[in-house]
Scaffold this motif. Sequence first.
Motif, PDB file in Angstrom:
ATOM      1  N   SER A  86      29.357  23.456  46.590  1.00 57.75           N
ATOM      2  CA  SER A  86      30.684  23.113  46.186  1.00 57.75           C
ATOM      3  C   SER A  86      31.079  23.742  45.002  1.00 57.75           C
ATOM      4  CB  SER A  86      30.692  21.504  46.298  1.00 57.75           C
ATOM      5  OG  SER A  86      30.410  20.874  47.638  1.00 57.75           O
ATOM      6  N   CYS A  87      32.201  24.201  44.779  1.00 55.97           N
ATOM      7  CA  CYS A  87      32.738  24.688  43.880  1.00 55.97           C
ATOM      8  C   CYS A  87      34.124  24.066  43.183  1.00 55.97           C
ATOM      9  CB  CYS A  87      33.044  26.246  43.844  1.00 55.97           C
ATOM     10  SG  CYS A  87      31.640  27.161  44.187  1.00 55.97           S
ATOM     11  N   CYS A  88      34.381  23.600  42.169  1.00 57.70           N
ATOM     12  CA  CYS A  88      35.544  23.211  41.543  1.00 57.70           C
ATOM     13  C   CYS A  88      36.196  24.065  40.758  1.00 57.70           C
ATOM     14  CB  CYS A  88      35.367  21.745  40.877  1.00 57.70           C
ATOM     15  SG  CYS A  88      34.726  20.488  41.934  1.00 57.70           S
ATOM     16  N   TYR A  89      37.742  24.255  41.099  1.00 63.22           N
ATOM     17  CA  TYR A  89      38.461  25.155  40.405  1.00 63.22           C
ATOM     18  C   TYR A  89      39.616  24.461  39.648  1.00 63.22           C
ATOM     19  CZ  TYR A  89      35.900  28.597  43.228  1.00 63.22           C
ATOM     20  OH  TYR A  89      34.912  29.367  43.894  1.00 63.22           O
ATOM     21  N   ARG A  90      40.001  24.955  38.388  1.00 58.92           N
ATOM     22  CA  ARG A  90      41.241  24.398  37.867  1.00 58.92           C
ATOM     23  C   ARG A  90      42.285  25.640  37.671  1.00 58.92           C
ATOM     24  NH1 ARG A  90      38.755  22.928  33.493  1.00 58.92           N
ATOM     25  NH2 ARG A  90      38.641  20.598  33.871  1.00 58.92           N
ATOM     26  N   ALA A  91      43.649  25.272  37.992  1.00 53.94           N
ATOM     27  CA  ALA A  91      44.701  26.160  37.947  1.00 53.94           C
ATOM     28  C   ALA A  91      45.645  25.466  37.106  1.00 53.94           C
ATOM     29  CB  ALA A  91      45.065  26.605  39.206  1.00 53.94           C
ATOM     30  N   ALA A  92      46.331  26.366  36.136  1.00 48.35           N
ATOM     31  CA  ALA A  92      47.515  25.817  35.339  1.00 48.35           C
ATOM     32  C   ALA A  92      48.835  26.285  36.184  1.00 48.35           C
ATOM     33  CB  ALA A  92      47.510  26.362  33.851  1.00 48.35           C
ATOM     34  N   LEU A  93      49.740  25.302  36.549  1.00 47.85           N
ATOM     35  CA  LEU A  93      50.980  25.823  37.218  1.00 47.85           C
ATOM     36  C   LEU A  93      51.951  26.032  36.256  1.00 47.85           C
ATOM     37  CD1 LEU A  93      50.776  23.123  40.000  1.00 47.85           C
ATOM     38  CD2 LEU A  93      49.859  25.548  39.836  1.00 47.85           C
ATOM     39  N   SER A  94      52.965  26.649  36.497  1.00 48.78           N
ATOM     40  CA  SER A  94      54.327  26.949  35.796  1.00 48.78           C
ATOM     41  C   SER A  94      54.953  25.660  35.250  1.00 48.78           C
ATOM     42  CB  SER A  94      55.148  27.773  36.334  1.00 48.78           C
ATOM     43  OG  SER A  94      55.684  27.343  37.638  1.00 48.78           O
ATOM     44  N   THR A  95      54.765  24.681  36.082  1.00 47.52           N
ATOM     45  CA  THR A  95      55.400  23.332  35.718  1.00 47.52           C
ATOM     46  C   THR A  95      54.722  22.434  34.732  1.00 47.52           C
ATOM     47  OG1 THR A  95      54.242  22.355  37.569  1.00 47.52           O
ATOM     48  CG2 THR A  95      56.422  23.245  38.042  1.00 47.52           C
ATOM     49  N   HIS A  96      53.510  23.120  34.249  1.00 47.95           N
ATOM     50  CA  HIS A  96      52.763  22.549  32.981  1.00 47.95           C
ATOM     51  C   HIS A  96      51.916  21.499  33.891  1.00 47.95           C
ATOM     52  CE1 HIS A  96      54.798  24.666  30.062  1.00 47.95           C
ATOM     53  NE2 HIS A  96      55.796  24.146  30.550  1.00 47.95           N
ATOM     54  N   ASN A  97      51.812  21.206  35.166  1.00 47.01           N
ATOM     55  CA  ASN A  97      50.945  20.600  35.649  1.00 47.01           C
ATOM     56  C   ASN A  97      49.537  21.346  35.986  1.00 47.01           C
ATOM     57  OD1 ASN A  97      52.781  18.405  36.054  1.00 47.01           O
ATOM     58  ND2 ASN A  97      53.588  18.802  38.088  1.00 47.01           N
ATOM     59  N   GLU A  98      48.509  20.332  36.517  1.00 49.19           N
ATOM     60  CA  GLU A  98      47.160  20.963  36.514  1.00 49.19           C
ATOM     61  C   GLU A  98      46.939  20.815  38.238  1.00 49.19           C
ATOM     62  OE1 GLU A  98      43.570  19.157  35.012  1.00 49.19           O
ATOM     63  OE2 GLU A  98      43.366  20.885  33.655  1.00 49.19           O
ATOM     64  N   LEU A  99      46.444  21.839  38.877  1.00 50.68           N
ATOM     65  CA  LEU A  99      45.776  21.459  40.139  1.00 50.68           C
ATOM     66  C   LEU A  99      44.354  21.810  40.130  1.00 50.68           C
ATOM     67  CD1 LEU A  99      46.966  21.715  42.878  1.00 50.68           C
ATOM     68  CD2 LEU A  99      46.760  24.060  43.023  1.00 50.68           C
ATOM     69  N   LEU A 100      43.694  20.906  40.974  1.00 56.06           N
ATOM     70  CA  LEU A 100      42.212  20.957  41.025  1.00 56.06           C
ATOM     71  C   LEU A 100      42.111  21.320  42.315  1.00 56.06           C
ATOM     72  CD1 LEU A 100      40.936  18.000  38.884  1.00 56.06           C
ATOM     73  CD2 LEU A 100      41.396  20.551  38.344  1.00 56.06           C
ATOM     74  N   ASN A 101      41.134  22.347  42.848  1.00 56.73           N
ATOM     75  CA  ASN A 101      40.579  22.759  44.160  1.00 56.73           C
ATOM     76  C   ASN A 101      39.108  22.885  44.273  1.00 56.73           C
ATOM     77  OD1 ASN A 101      43.396  23.725  44.761  1.00 56.73           O
ATOM     78  ND2 ASN A 101      42.999  25.339  43.416  1.00 56.73           N
ATOM     79  N   LYS A 102      38.942  21.918  45.304  1.00 58.95           N
ATOM     80  CA  LYS A 102      37.255  22.225  45.487  1.00 58.95           C
ATOM     81  C   LYS A 102      37.098  22.770  46.980  1.00 58.95           C
ATOM     82  CE  LYS A 102      33.239  18.781  46.039  1.00 58.95           C
ATOM     83  NZ  LYS A 102      32.872  17.263  46.105  1.00 58.95           N
ATOM     84  N   GLU A 155      55.152  41.562  49.736  1.00 50.55           N
ATOM     85  CA  GLU A 155      56.264  43.004  49.302  1.00 50.55           C
ATOM     86  C   GLU A 155      56.827  42.183  47.958  1.00 50.55           C
ATOM     87  OE1 GLU A 155      59.279  43.524  52.239  1.00 50.55           O
ATOM     88  OE2 GLU A 155      57.782  44.506  53.734  1.00 50.55           O
ATOM     89  N   ASP A 156      57.026  41.073  47.907  1.00 54.02           N
ATOM     90  CA  ASP A 156      57.568  40.417  46.633  1.00 54.02           C
ATOM     91  C   ASP A 156      56.653  40.612  45.444  1.00 54.02           C
ATOM     92  OD1 ASP A 156      59.846  40.127  48.103  1.00 54.02           O
ATOM     93  OD2 ASP A 156      59.051  37.793  48.252  1.00 54.02           O
ATOM     94  N   LYS A 157      57.091  40.420  44.246  1.00 54.41           N
ATOM     95  CA  LYS A 157      55.859  40.451  43.243  1.00 54.41           C
ATOM     96  C   LYS A 157      54.973  39.180  43.194  1.00 54.41           C
ATOM     97  CE  LYS A 157      56.064  40.323  38.136  1.00 54.41           C
ATOM     98  NZ  LYS A 157      56.723  40.047  36.631  1.00 54.41           N
ATOM     99  N   VAL A 158      53.968  39.649  43.184  1.00 53.15           N
ATOM    100  CA  VAL A 158      52.762  38.526  43.172  1.00 53.15           C
ATOM    101  C   VAL A 158      52.596  38.111  42.097  1.00 53.15           C
ATOM    102  CG1 VAL A 158      50.261  38.137  43.814  1.00 53.15           C
ATOM    103  CG2 VAL A 158      51.609  39.837  44.927  1.00 53.15           C
ATOM    104  N   LEU A 159      52.759  36.732  42.046  1.00 59.01           N
ATOM    105  CA  LEU A 159      52.476  35.777  40.673  1.00 59.01           C
ATOM    106  C   LEU A 159      51.177  35.093  40.899  1.00 59.01           C
ATOM    107  CD1 LEU A 159      55.911  33.961  40.328  1.00 59.01           C
ATOM    108  CD2 LEU A 159      55.132  36.099  38.966  1.00 59.01           C
ATOM    109  N   VAL A 160      50.143  35.117  39.912  1.00 57.82           N
ATOM    110  CA  VAL A 160      48.950  34.573  39.896  1.00 57.82           C
ATOM    111  C   VAL A 160      48.575  33.561  38.906  1.00 57.82           C
ATOM    112  CG1 VAL A 160      46.476  34.818  39.951  1.00 57.82           C
ATOM    113  CG2 VAL A 160      47.866  36.587  40.910  1.00 57.82           C
ATOM    114  N   ALA A 161      48.368  32.320  39.091  1.00 56.72           N
ATOM    115  CA  ALA A 161      48.025  31.210  37.876  1.00 56.72           C
ATOM    116  C   ALA A 161      46.728  31.571  37.382  1.00 56.72           C
ATOM    117  CB  ALA A 161      48.247  29.836  38.521  1.00 56.72           C
ATOM    118  N   ALA A 162      46.793  31.014  36.050  1.00 49.94           N
ATOM    119  CA  ALA A 162      45.500  31.158  35.316  1.00 49.94           C
ATOM    120  C   ALA A 162      44.809  30.099  35.902  1.00 49.94           C
ATOM    121  CB  ALA A 162      45.534  30.827  33.801  1.00 49.94           C
ATOM    122  N   SER A 163      43.236  30.439  36.354  1.00 48.38           N
ATOM    123  CA  SER A 163      42.471  29.544  37.039  1.00 48.38           C
ATOM    124  C   SER A 163      40.950  29.853  36.670  1.00 48.38           C
ATOM    125  CB  SER A 163      42.637  29.506  38.504  1.00 48.38           C
ATOM    126  OG  SER A 163      42.085  30.852  38.857  1.00 48.38           O
TER     127      SER A 163
END
Length: 291
Positions: free
Chosen positions: A36-52, A150-158
């Motif tokens: 099990s791996c837990c990841y943290r991503a910072a969204l542009s809305t300044h919210n935090e997203l946790l993925n397991k 095709e569109d510009k790819v946006l990648v959140a810091a995680s």
Amino acid sequence: MRDFVPCLGHHAVRVAGSACSGSSISSERPPQSTVSCCYRAALSTHNELLNKVTWHKNNRDTSVLVVIEENPGAGVSDPRGTTCQLLMRKKGSQSFAIGNSEFALHWDISAATYGAGAEPTRDFYLVMMADKVFVLLLGDMWREFIKKFEDKVLVAASSMYSRREQVFGATLYSTKAQFHDGGKDHEIMVRCKGDETDAKDAELYVCVDRKRLLHVKRVMWNFRGNQTIFVDGSAIDVLWDVHDWWFRGSPSGATFMFRARSALASRPWSEEELAKRASQFTLLIQAFKSK
């Protein structure tokens, strides 16, 4: 042993793999492993997203479970809002909504190659988007996949902030971990020498990059403890609890935890630090005896 670094979530998508060929079917529980791996991503809305992401493998099949928690700092989500869907395909896409956000999960584990553990090592990808921003990029094939957009790819810091591995029947176990973002992958080996019939002479070793950094003698009296080791000049706190492995029957196990200490932490295993979602990387290994 308490799970020191919980990764909570209420929205899950489960991807099931196919049965492995050549495996004999037993009436007993098959040997299995889970990562099990837990990841943290910072969204542009300044919210935090946790993925397991939990990879599970036994003699008959493999599967992966993805758990998502959006903006955990805002409070605990209502568990009645849980969504869980079993996908039988080894390759596909799934779209769903959580609150005001739109998510898309894309995966291909159809030709994935596995090592000794549950997690695939190559020939796969698992990616997730939140509101058209990539928040999770796993595997060695994700770059080829995102070229399709095709569109510009946006990648959140995680970043990965915790990893838990569960194995059965292992007295010698090795894995890899990166204790700091952008740091080197280190090979970690844990070895338990001896058994319950000769516990007084039992020993415990922990090696990092094949260098022995921890040696516990007389495990009969030192079955629980903690010690600080140094890896690349950084303090790593190691905790072990092997009491049940030696002194109880199956399916009892042993627990090993490795945690990169914060530069501001004055002592290991601070209750204040453990009560939070760990800001420093934590590796938890749980080894269970097979029946």
